[in-house]
Design a protein around this motif. Sequence first.
Motif, PDB file in Angstrom:
ATOM      1  N   LYS A 130       3.816  12.827 -34.423  1.00 49.67           N
ATOM      2  CA  LYS A 130       3.842  11.519 -35.071  1.00 49.67           C
ATOM      3  C   LYS A 130       2.849  11.583 -36.222  1.00 49.67           C
ATOM      4  O   LYS A 130       1.695  11.990 -36.037  1.00 49.67           O
ATOM      5  N   ALA A 131       3.285  11.214 -37.404  1.00 45.50           N
ATOM      6  CA  ALA A 131       2.470  11.417 -38.599  1.00 45.50           C
ATOM      7  C   ALA A 131       1.090  10.777 -38.471  1.00 45.50           C
ATOM      8  O   ALA A 131       0.090  11.340 -38.928  1.00 45.50           O
ATOM      9  N   SER A 132       1.010   9.626 -37.847  1.00 39.35           N
ATOM     10  CA  SER A 132      -0.266   8.930 -37.712  1.00 39.35           C
ATOM     11  C   SER A 132      -1.201   9.579 -36.688  1.00 39.35           C
ATOM     12  O   SER A 132      -2.365   9.203 -36.589  1.00 39.35           O
ATOM     13  N   TYR A 133      -0.711  10.570 -35.941  1.00 42.37           N
ATOM     14  CA  TYR A 133      -1.504  11.268 -34.928  1.00 42.37           C
ATOM     15  C   TYR A 133      -1.941  12.652 -35.425  1.00 42.37           C
ATOM     16  O   TYR A 133      -2.233  13.534 -34.646  1.00 42.37           O
ATOM     17  N   ARG A 134      -2.029  12.835 -36.724  1.00 41.27           N
ATOM     18  CA  ARG A 134      -2.204  14.158 -37.311  1.00 41.27           C
ATOM     19  C   ARG A 134      -3.609  14.736 -37.192  1.00 41.27           C
ATOM     20  O   ARG A 134      -3.811  15.921 -37.450  1.00 41.27           O
ATOM     21  N   GLU A 135      -4.606  13.947 -36.810  1.00 42.39           N
ATOM     22  CA  GLU A 135      -5.985  14.441 -36.775  1.00 42.39           C
ATOM     23  C   GLU A 135      -6.124  15.613 -35.813  1.00 42.39           C
ATOM     24  O   GLU A 135      -5.615  15.581 -34.691  1.00 42.39           O
ATOM     25  N   ILE A 136      -6.847  16.646 -36.235  1.00 41.90           N
ATOM     26  CA  ILE A 136      -7.005  17.895 -35.494  1.00 41.90           C
ATOM     27  C   ILE A 136      -8.434  18.019 -34.961  1.00 41.90           C
ATOM     28  O   ILE A 136      -9.394  17.635 -35.619  1.00 41.90           O
ATOM     29  N   ASP A 137      -8.571  18.575 -33.762  1.00 40.90           N
ATOM     30  CA  ASP A 137      -9.870  18.983 -33.230  1.00 40.90           C
ATOM     31  C   ASP A 137     -10.033  20.466 -33.552  1.00 40.90           C
ATOM     32  O   ASP A 137      -9.462  21.319 -32.863  1.00 40.90           O
ATOM     33  N   PRO A 138     -10.801  20.806 -34.589  1.00 41.01           N
ATOM     34  CA  PRO A 138     -10.890  22.217 -35.001  1.00 41.01           C
ATOM     35  C   PRO A 138     -11.595  23.100 -33.986  1.00 41.01           C
ATOM     36  O   PRO A 138     -11.358  24.309 -33.935  1.00 41.01           O
ATOM     37  N   THR A 139     -12.454  22.519 -33.146  1.00 40.86           N
ATOM     38  CA  THR A 139     -13.202  23.336 -32.180  1.00 40.86           C
ATOM     39  C   THR A 139     -12.319  23.835 -31.054  1.00 40.86           C
ATOM     40  O   THR A 139     -12.639  24.841 -30.423  1.00 40.86           O
ATOM     41  N   ARG A 140     -11.206  23.140 -30.791  1.00 45.41           N
ATOM     42  CA  ARG A 140     -10.322  23.541 -29.697  1.00 45.41           C
ATOM     43  C   ARG A 140      -9.008  24.136 -30.189  1.00 45.41           C
ATOM     44  O   ARG A 140      -8.201  24.591 -29.384  1.00 45.41           O
ATOM     45  N   SER A 141      -8.770  24.109 -31.478  1.00 41.77           N
ATOM     46  CA  SER A 141      -7.537  24.663 -32.028  1.00 41.77           C
ATOM     47  C   SER A 141      -7.595  26.185 -32.049  1.00 41.77           C
ATOM     48  O   SER A 141      -8.665  26.783 -32.225  1.00 41.77           O
ATOM     49  N   LYS A 142      -6.421  26.802 -31.869  1.00 45.10           N
ATOM     50  CA  LYS A 142      -6.284  28.249 -31.880  1.00 45.10           C
ATOM     51  C   LYS A 142      -5.083  28.617 -32.731  1.00 45.10           C
ATOM     52  O   LYS A 142      -4.243  27.752 -33.027  1.00 45.10           O
ATOM     53  N   PRO A 143      -4.944  29.876 -33.135  1.00 43.20           N
ATOM     54  CA  PRO A 143      -3.743  30.263 -33.881  1.00 43.20           C
ATOM     55  C   PRO A 143      -2.475  29.884 -33.114  1.00 43.20           C
ATOM     56  O   PRO A 143      -2.324  30.199 -31.933  1.00 43.20           O
ATOM     57  N   GLY A 144      -1.581  29.175 -33.788  1.00 45.74           N
ATOM     58  CA  GLY A 144      -0.343  28.745 -33.144  1.00 45.74           C
ATOM     59  C   GLY A 144      -0.498  27.546 -32.234  1.00 45.74           C
ATOM     60  O   GLY A 144       0.493  27.044 -31.714  1.00 45.74           O
ATOM     61  N   GLU A 145      -1.710  27.069 -32.038  1.00 47.76           N
ATOM     62  CA  GLU A 145      -1.966  25.971 -31.112  1.00 47.76           C
ATOM     63  C   GLU A 145      -2.913  24.945 -31.730  1.00 47.76           C
ATOM     64  O   GLU A 145      -4.073  24.842 -31.332  1.00 47.76           O
ATOM     65  N   PRO A 146      -2.460  24.175 -32.710  1.00 51.12           N
ATOM     66  CA  PRO A 146      -3.303  23.090 -33.226  1.00 51.12           C
ATOM     67  C   PRO A 146      -3.565  22.067 -32.121  1.00 51.12           C
ATOM     68  O   PRO A 146      -2.643  21.680 -31.401  1.00 51.12           O
ATOM     69  N   PHE A 147      -4.801  21.670 -31.980  1.00 50.54           N
ATOM     70  CA  PHE A 147      -5.206  20.770 -30.900  1.00 50.54           C
ATOM     71  C   PHE A 147      -5.456  19.400 -31.519  1.00 50.54           C
ATOM     72  O   PHE A 147      -6.482  19.170 -32.159  1.00 50.54           O
ATOM     73  N   HIS A 148      -4.483  18.496 -31.347  1.00 49.60           N
ATOM     74  CA  HIS A 148      -4.598  17.175 -31.942  1.00 49.60           C
ATOM     75  C   HIS A 148      -5.519  16.284 -31.114  1.00 49.60           C
ATOM     76  O   HIS A 148      -5.561  16.383 -29.888  1.00 49.60           O
ATOM     77  N   THR A 149      -6.228  15.398 -31.810  1.00 47.42           N
ATOM     78  CA  THR A 149      -7.206  14.548 -31.116  1.00 47.42           C
ATOM     79  C   THR A 149      -6.504  13.561 -30.188  1.00 47.42           C
ATOM     80  O   THR A 149      -6.907  13.389 -29.030  1.00 47.42           O
ATOM     81  N   LEU A 150      -5.504  12.843 -30.682  1.00 52.37           N
ATOM     82  CA  LEU A 150      -4.609  11.985 -29.897  1.00 52.37           C
ATOM     83  C   LEU A 150      -5.270  10.745 -29.288  1.00 52.37           C
ATOM     84  O   LEU A 150      -4.608   9.997 -28.562  1.00 52.37           O
ATOM     85  N   THR A 151      -6.545  10.509 -29.535  1.00 53.15           N
ATOM     86  CA  THR A 151      -7.192   9.315 -28.997  1.00 53.15           C
ATOM     87  C   THR A 151      -6.855   8.106 -29.870  1.00 53.15           C
ATOM     88  O   THR A 151      -6.429   8.239 -31.018  1.00 53.15           O
ATOM     89  N   ARG A 152      -7.104   6.930 -29.336  1.00 55.68           N
ATOM     90  CA  ARG A 152      -6.731   5.698 -30.032  1.00 55.68           C
ATOM     91  C   ARG A 152      -7.424   5.578 -31.387  1.00 55.68           C
ATOM     92  O   ARG A 152      -6.805   5.197 -32.384  1.00 55.68           O
ATOM     93  N   ASP A 153      -8.721   5.925 -31.431  1.00 52.36           N
ATOM     94  CA  ASP A 153      -9.460   5.749 -32.676  1.00 52.36           C
ATOM     95  C   ASP A 153      -9.150   6.826 -33.710  1.00 52.36           C
ATOM     96  O   ASP A 153      -9.617   6.755 -34.848  1.00 52.36           O
ATOM     97  N   SER A 154      -8.348   7.849 -33.321  1.00 52.21           N
ATOM     98  CA  SER A 154      -7.982   8.895 -34.289  1.00 52.21           C
ATOM     99  C   SER A 154      -6.641   8.628 -34.969  1.00 52.21           C
ATOM    100  O   SER A 154      -6.256   9.355 -35.883  1.00 52.21           O
ATOM    101  N   ILE A 155      -5.929   7.599 -34.528  1.00 48.68           N
ATOM    102  CA  ILE A 155      -4.610   7.285 -35.081  1.00 48.68           C
ATOM    103  C   ILE A 155      -4.793   6.612 -36.438  1.00 48.68           C
ATOM    104  O   ILE A 155      -5.461   5.572 -36.543  1.00 48.68           O
ATOM    105  N   ARG A 156      -4.215   7.192 -37.479  1.00 49.65           N
ATOM    106  CA  ARG A 156      -4.377   6.667 -38.838  1.00 49.65           C
ATOM    107  C   ARG A 156      -3.020   6.594 -39.529  1.00 49.65           C
ATOM    108  O   ARG A 156      -2.359   7.618 -39.706  1.00 49.65           O
ATOM    109  N   PRO A 157      -2.580   5.394 -39.914  1.00 51.03           N
ATOM    110  CA  PRO A 157      -1.332   5.295 -40.664  1.00 51.03           C
ATOM    111  C   PRO A 157      -1.402   6.138 -41.937  1.00 51.03           C
ATOM    112  O   PRO A 157      -2.471   6.371 -42.500  1.00 51.03           O
ATOM    113  N   VAL A 158      -0.242   6.587 -42.387  1.00 50.61           N
ATOM    114  CA  VAL A 158      -0.150   7.374 -43.600  1.00 50.61           C
ATOM    115  C   VAL A 158      -0.089   6.445 -44.809  1.00 50.61           C
ATOM    116  O   VAL A 158       0.543   5.380 -44.755  1.00 50.61           O
ATOM    117  N   LYS A 159      -0.728   6.830 -45.884  1.00 54.13           N
ATOM    118  CA  LYS A 159      -0.619   6.075 -47.129  1.00 54.13           C
ATOM    119  C   LYS A 159       0.680   6.487 -47.821  1.00 54.13           C
ATOM    120  O   LYS A 159       0.846   7.655 -48.186  1.00 54.13           O
TER     121      LYS A 159
END
Length: 579
Positions: free
Chosen positions: A468-497
Amino acid sequence: MIEERDLRIRMRDGVRLALDVYRPEGQGPYPVLYACALHNKDLQGPDMADVLPPQPAHAPLWFGPLEAGDTRRFIANGYVHVIAQPRGSAKSEGHYGHEDTDHYDVIDWISRQSWCDGNVGMVGISGYAGEQWRAAAQGHPALKAIFPYDACSAYGGMFGFRDFYPGGVLHAFPYLLDVFSTVHENRGVPGELPAEEEKLFRAAMANPDFKMYANLYNILTQKGQRTFIMYHTMIAPWEPDGTIEATEQTFKKIKIPYYTGSGAYAYTYKLHWLGAQHYFQNVKVARKLLFAGPAHLERPFHEYHDEIIRWYDHWLKGVDNGIMDEPPVRYWLMGANEWKTAADWPLPGTQWVKFYLDDWQRLTTNPPRPADQTGTAAGEPDVFTQMPLKKTATVERLRYMTNPLAQDLTVVGPISLTLHAEIDKTDTNWIVILKDVGPDVSVVTAREGERTVPADLPERELTRGWLKASYREIDPTRSKPGEPFHTLTRDSIRPVKPGEIVEYQIQILATANQFRTGHRICLEITSMDVPTGTGAMTNVEYIPYHVCRSETVTHSIYHDARYPSHLLLPVVPDQTSVT
């Protein structure tokens, strides 16, 4: 065998659970294989096989919940099979959701019976697998090993948001599965909700995407009196704060050997496919991983029982059968159509190869040339516009393909898509599909009849990804090659401009496929899918559809040097010997 049905055993808070015991007629005692899930225990016993022989997944009488295992096989191999009903479902008392010590208490009761030799393992797939992880974390000393095949979610518990809804795109699997539910429900006039939940409920009721699906809106209107998993997901479609930290503590509590896995079919409903990988990556005890092919297991569940029995002969009976001397990972390589083994997952020696999106919907390993070497036209996007399901059942898509491959290419492991895109609304659902297309012996030229890729080539869907475009925020500390780790928490949801070019990291669920010489790698980018039946149903319970946008959205995909959109594939260079 000796059968004892509908026994009632008391939990520490006085609630009584119902269970069935099937045991050999001999003197004993025996090791015990314990199964427990929300599915009706009365559908699991050996008498079911007298009426319904194992059905393939395409058969009209394939029912997913027949999952506790083949009782007669277990009895014949010297095991007791205990099938329990969790609290708050079918013949058990209590309220589901209050069972954090129940597995400990059931295993304690089992271990004190005269027919039990003090060694307990667990069996069953899907919901039965999810309960095995919970039991292992509860830590009764008699539970010596588990075999949670078709594992449920790892992060956030059995139905955790991250593994169930990767990328935050909701789907209707809980609704489709609810027809099999035995959870106790009291339906009446919807009552008052706590203030915070009431606020979430009202926001969900006003969501036009939900209003479009009358079947799901009914669940919402009844305020959780039915299909509670779907209800809670709709009013709070995000991962609760603290879930990751709590899950990482749960991982540390699992100290017994486990044998997990799933099949390539499970990418459609995700939690089994992702749960097995996340447990395997995070719980470092004696462990094995089995990834099977694209055909779903038959029901009643009877497959892989040779492996289950070998596993428990080793851990419960002390038989030195060599099972732990074999490579820990075994997987079915589609395309080559053969079993392979490995030392870990993702596979050691994986080479991460970028396939770039290009003009004329091509997919190539050649990166886009710098802007000073091209004209401004190179920066023009590819575009598709998707009308909502209330106006069309046509799924618009962009389709990117490689040329026919000059040699076999083996892809095994997690996958991601880096997408630079612009939309004209505040949100959309990205749905991306990886396919194996071909073989294709044609050559694309300017001659008549050779100007396009043939439309009638065989094609096989391998896996999908969602974001979902508004759920795009990534947690870089937990992401791995081929496995982007999205934050998915309520406060990380941001509508797209609208009109802004945004980078999206889209997780595509893992696969294991050999693209053969002459085949093409195909990537499709869409934003909608549709139920395969009418009345918002699907023809197959485990292939759910997604809750898509109720408005028309135009999507522009960029793929020049400034915005190098690309597919990241885990390429295994030599499949002759993977260790």
